[in-house]
Design an enzyme around this catalytic site. Structure first.
Site, PDB file in Angstrom:
ATOM      1  CD  GLU A 120      -1.825  -2.405   1.403  1.00 56.38           C
ATOM      2  OE1 GLU A 120      -0.669  -2.676   1.783  1.00 56.38           O
ATOM      3  OE2 GLU A 120      -2.721  -3.272   1.310  1.00 56.38           O
ATOM      4  CG  HIS A 179     -10.405  -7.196   6.612  1.00 58.77           C
ATOM      5  ND1 HIS A 179      -9.443  -7.649   7.481  1.00 58.77           N
ATOM      6  CD2 HIS A 179      -9.926  -7.462   5.368  1.00 58.77           C
ATOM      7  CE1 HIS A 179      -8.438  -8.178   6.794  1.00 58.77           C
ATOM      8  NE2 HIS A 179      -8.706  -8.071   5.517  1.00 58.77           N
TER       9      HIS A 179
END
Lengths: 338, 344
Positions: free
Chosen positions: B80, B149
């Site tokens: 990322e 998540h």
């Protein structure tokens, strides 16, 4: 590698400008004239100059907290740089960035960077722009031995490798990340070897020798321009001053400093250029005098420039945003330009 | 006029509306690119049957690669910092990247590139840079996906000067706000609630842009203002319906954009109703909800007839077990109770 007389004159002038700029800051910081923190590039001039000698105005570089040399080599205006370091309204960033964030996107200088390892992902982005727009622009990503341990650096090397981006990674190994040598912090000791694991050509060179840097940089940048992907260069160099000004430098010996001073890149450039009959002593002396005058002029400009208007506090945060919302839930302490 | 509008409006899911906005903006502007983890999928493979294997982990970007190719719809490695940072660098040098950060909880592995690079670059450079970057990211609990998540931690980004933050609650808003975010010259964090992807609603055809920074009153009312964000707007509307059955008229304000904040719409509603409930799925401390309460306290206290009520999750990570997660998420029941409490 062939090098033209004009390029030699340009390179020596850039190196001398960087040295004069940094030496002057060293003196003026000690005299209390400079606010904040400055990290000086003196000693490392051959690296920025040897790389940028191959770059065009529309090529990009990313830089580090030790960025003055990269800026000067890429052609950022000396007056605007000095005024920025003084925190003046006429600075390259209107006094909002300071030494650690000098930038000039129009010159392809994507910013000095206060985050160690901040640059490699940004450099990949600039490389991606060139690739997708189909230009032959190249991005040079400067970072230090400290950043060579950062995850962002590995992620950047990986992205550049898989996407064959036109990026040249230049690790300026100046022997110390703050106080700490790579002998302690770099597992395996060999920074250049790490990049080979990402499938790109990688070499370690004498970063104190302009001609060695120039040659390695020429090959790497030409390769990137041809669309053949990234290259890694570990330039082994040395910084003359501390990590930042005010650093008492209690982590290396005076003997070591003298050893590296004896290998000074400007001195060696002069010796080589004169010995090989490329340039004359008089030409080089004239450049030295011109560089001193240019730095005097930059300091004068910075000293005489006005401080920013306090209302500037609230500008340039966004391209577009409700100004009153920049000081929410209270009265603003400076005038708000709507 | 009415007939024309009805003719132009058809029904799409929130997922399809986002996909349509991406498609239209990519057609309109060749510098718009999309990149992220498996936004198409199987980029290693030459096998035609593998093309677009995923189209994003929940299929939001499905099909775009067929029209725009793998150069512009670009799979990234799971790094990322690397690809978000590349988005920042590309934005600074002339592209208009839409980067997908799969879940907002993954901000931890790229936060520097967002808050120290993208957000501060323009200011640090004295206004001499533009970062037209969109980071699309999923928020929301209720998916049984557990703590890493399921976050809705958009207030983290609201905290940073230089970023804009958007969180649409309906398919039409998703389309219009994403188009605006892509055309915006500042970095925008675009928060998509994963439980809304299958929700259908009317979405205008063709070009449709909703300016950033404008809240919308999703239901008018006179007794109590309920300010809500993203999926919580639906819970607020359900609560308002139940309150109506009890003779209480609730006004539901959907913030839509969290930075900049539409203070005017919120304040006007508070002045009208004199009561405020704020519903937010983000963590309860230092949040957009507490910001709205601060706004009311500093600029509308004289209009308030009762203390401000917050309805948020507890100060805990999102739990896994369905019974725990259901208790975690602000429910219409809790919103009804909070609204009734403001009425004494």
């Amino acid at each position: 590698m062939e090098i033209s007389r004009d390029k030699l004159l340009w390179a020596y002038e850039r190196m001398r400008l960087i040295r004069e700029f940094e030496d002057r800051l060293h003196t003026d910081f000690a005299a209390g004239k400079i606010p904040g923190f400055v990290h000086l590039y003196a000693g490392e001039e051959a690296v920025a100059t040897g790389l940028c000698a191959h770059l065009r105005d529309d090529d990009f570089i990313t830089s580090t907290h030790r960025g003055h040399g990269h800026c000067i080599a890429k052609g950022v205006d000396l007056r605007e740089m000095m005024a920025e370091i003084y925190g003046k309204a006429t600075g390259a960033c209107k006094g909002k960035g300071g030494s650690m964030h000098i930038a000039d996107v129009n010159k392809g200088m994507l910013g000095a960077n206060g985050i160690v390892g901040g640059g490699p992902p940004l450099a990949c982005g600039a490389g991606l722009t060139a690739k997708l727009k189909g230009t032959d622009q190249v991005t040079v990503c400067f970072f230090g031995d400290g950043a060579s341990n950062q995850g962002t650096t590995f992620e950047g090397l990986n992205l550049a490798g898989i996407w064959k981006l036109p990026v040249v990674f230049v690790c300026e190994n100046n022997g110390y990340a703050e106080t700490t040598s790579p002998q302690y912090s770099v597992s395996g000791q060999d920074i250049a070897a790490r990049a080979r694991g990402f499938g790109m050509p990688s070499i370690a060179i004498d970063g104190l020798d302009f001609f060695a840097v120039y040659e390695a940089a020429g090959e790497a940048i030409a390769r990137a321009r041809r669309g053949e992907g990234p290259t890694f260069i570990e330039a082994q160099t040395y910084r003359y001053y501390g990590h930042f000004e005010g650093d008492s430098i209690r982590y290396r010996t005076r003997e070591e400093e003298e050893h590296y001073r004896s290998l000074d890149c400007l001195y060696r450039f002069r010796q080589t250029a004169i010995a090989q009959g490329l340039l004359t002593e008089a030409e080089l002396d004239e450049i030295d005098a011109r560089a001193r005058a240019a730095i005097d002029d930059a300091v004068r400009f910075a000293a005489e420039s006005p401080m920013p208007d306090p209302a500037e506090l609230l500008t340039d945060v966004y391209v577009e945003y409700p100004m009153a919302a920049l000081w929410p839930f209270q009265e603003a302490a400076v005038p708000v330009h709507r | 006029m009415t007939a024309m509008v009805e003719e132009a409006v058809r029904t799409l899911s929130y997922r399809e509306a986002i996909n349509e906005a991406l498609r239209l903006e990519m057609r309109r502007d060749p510098t718009v690119i999309l990149m992220g983890e498996d936004v198409t999928g199987a980029s290693h493979s030459e096998d035609e049957s593998h093309l677009d294997a995923w189209g994003g982990v929940l299929g939001v970007t499905k099909g775009l690669v067929h029209e725009f190719g793998r150069q512009r719809v670009r799979d990234t490695p799971i790094t990322e910092s690397g690809f978000v940072g590349a988005g920042v660098g590309a934005a600074a040098t002339g592209l208009r990247p839409v980067v997908e950060l799969m879940f907002i909880g993954f901000m931890g592995v790229c936060l520097d590139q967002i808050v120290n690079q993208a957000a501060k670059m323009r200011y640090m450079f004295g206004g001499k840079a533009r970062i037209p970057l969109v980071i699309r990211t999923m928020i929301g609990a209720g998916f049984r996906a557990a703590a890493q998540h399921s976050d809705s931690i958009y207030s983290t980004f609201v905290h940073f000067p230089g970023l804009k933050v958007v969180a649409p609650a309906t398919p039409a808003d998703a389309k219009g706000l994403l188009a605006a975010a892509i055309r915006d010259d500042d970095p925008v964090i675009f928060c998509e609630h994963k439980l809304l992807y299958d929700m259908k609603g009317p979405v205008p055809e063709g070009e449709y842009v909703i300016p950033l920074g404008q809240a919308e009153i999703k239901r008018e009312g006179g007794d109590v203002t309920i300010v809500a964000i993203s999926r919580m707007v639906l819970h607020a509307l359900e609560a308002a319906e139940r309150l109506a059955q009890q003779g209480i008229s609730a006004e539901v304000v959907d913030l839509r954009t969290l930075s900049p904040l539409d203070e005017t719409t919120v304040l006007e509603s508070i002045r009208k109703t004199g009561r405020l409930v704020v519903v937010d799925e983000d963590n309860p401390r230092c949040s957009v909800a507490t910001d709205i309460a601060t706004l009311a306290a500093t600029q509308a206290l004289e209009f308030l007839n009762a203390p401000v009520k917050l309805v948020t999750p507890p100060h805990t990570p999102v739990p896994f077990s369905p019974t725990l997660e259901d208790a975690y998420i602000p429910s219409p029941e809790r919103i009804v109770a909070a609204a009734r409490a403001t009425l004494g």
